[in-house]
Enzyme design. Sequence first.
Site, mmCIF file in Angstrom:
data_model
loop_
_atom_site.group_PDB
_atom_site.id
_atom_site.type_symbol
_atom_site.label_atom_id
_atom_site.label_comp_id
_atom_site.label_asym_id
_atom_site.label_seq_id
_atom_site.Cartn_x
_atom_site.Cartn_y
_atom_site.Cartn_z
ATOM 1 N N GLU A 1 0.833 -1.204 0.000
ATOM 2 C CA GLU A 1 0.000 0.000 0.000
ATOM 3 C C GLU A 1 0.866 1.251 0.000
ATOM 4 O OE1 GLU A 1 -3.020 2.529 2.808
ATOM 5 O OE2 GLU A 1 -3.094 0.347 3.029
ATOM 6 N N SER B 1 -0.665 -6.130 7.707
ATOM 7 C CA SER B 1 -0.392 -4.996 8.587
ATOM 8 C C SER B 1 -1.486 -4.819 9.631
ATOM 9 C CB SER B 1 -0.256 -3.714 7.756
ATOM 10 O OG SER B 1 -0.096 -2.583 8.593
#
Length: 330
Positions: A136, A235
Site C-alpha cells: 500500500e 499490517s
Amino acid sequence: MIPPATRPPLRLLLAAPRGFCAGVDRAVRIVEEALARYGAPVYVRHEIVHNRHVVDGLRARGAVFVEELSEIPDDGRPVIFSAHGVAKSVVSEALSRRLVTLDATCPLVTKVHREVERQHARGRHLLLIGHAGHPEVLGTMGQLPEGAVTLVQDVAEAEAVQPPAGAALAWSSQTTLSVDDTAGIVAVLARRFPDIAGPAKEDICYATSNRQAAVKALVARGAERVIVVGAQNSSNSRRLAEVAERAGAAGALLVEQPESLDAGGFAGCAAIGLTAGASAPESLVQAVIDRLRRRFDLAVEEVRVAEETIAFRLPPGLAPRTARDTLAAD
C-alpha cells in the site's frame, strides 16, 4: 481430545466487528467474478489480500498470482490489481502492453491516492506515515514523482525527518496503521511543522479503527490473552496484536492457520479474546473456536463496539448478473 465432563471452563470474548472489511470483500469478489466471466487463468498482481487461506482458495479456482506484470504473458487474459493499490508506473506499463486490467484497489486506499495528488498539486511535499516496503505504501508513494514523498515510520523518524528546506508540507498515512501510534506521529509532526496540512478525512480506514477498538474492549472486559486470526504479512492483523498487548493483555497470538493453535497454552486462563484481521475470513475464526471447544468448556460472549454496513460496488462490467440480464442475453 479432553472428555467433555473434564474440560476446564473458559470464557471466550469474541470481538465484533472482526474479519473481512468492505474493501477486502470487494477485492475477493472481483477475482471470483472475473473467473466466472472470463474463465481461468486470471492474473492477479501481488496477493489480492494478505491471507494465505484466501489466496490458496482463489489459486485453486484458477487465479495466478504474480509480483510483476513482466511475469504475465501477452495472452489476452485479465490482470487484477490487488486491494493494496499500485503505483502509476504499473498502470502505465499495463496500458503500454494493452493488458485487460481490473482494479481491486480498496476505495479507501484510492481516496488516499487522490488526497496526496491534491496536496502535491498545491505545491506541498508529502510526509507519508507508513511501513517501508508495504504494497500500500509503495502504491501511494508511486502516485507522485520520485522525491515528492518522504516516508515516516515512527515517532523517532518524525522527530528526525528533514523535509526539503522551505517546502510547504502535508501528511497522509497508510490505511491499516495503529490508530494510537499514528496519532503520536502526527502530534510530533504538528509540533515540529505547525503549518503542516492533513487529510480532509482520516486516512486510517473505518475497519482498522473499529477492529482496534474492539480489541481494546476485549481486554477491558477481562481477556487475559488475545488470539488474532491473520497473516504475518497483514499490517492490520499485526497491529491488532500490538494493540491487545498495549491495552494490557498478557500476550497476543497471531494465528494464520487454526490447526497451528496450541489450545493447551491457554490452560489457567479464565477469559481470552478472539478477533480477526480485515483479510481473514470468518471460517477461520470458527475453526479456532472449534479447536478451543475440544480443550475447554467454552462460553462465548460477543463484544461489539460498532455496526458496519459499508459495501463497495464492483468495477463496471463485473457486477453480478441478474435474472433480467440472463433473459436478455438469451
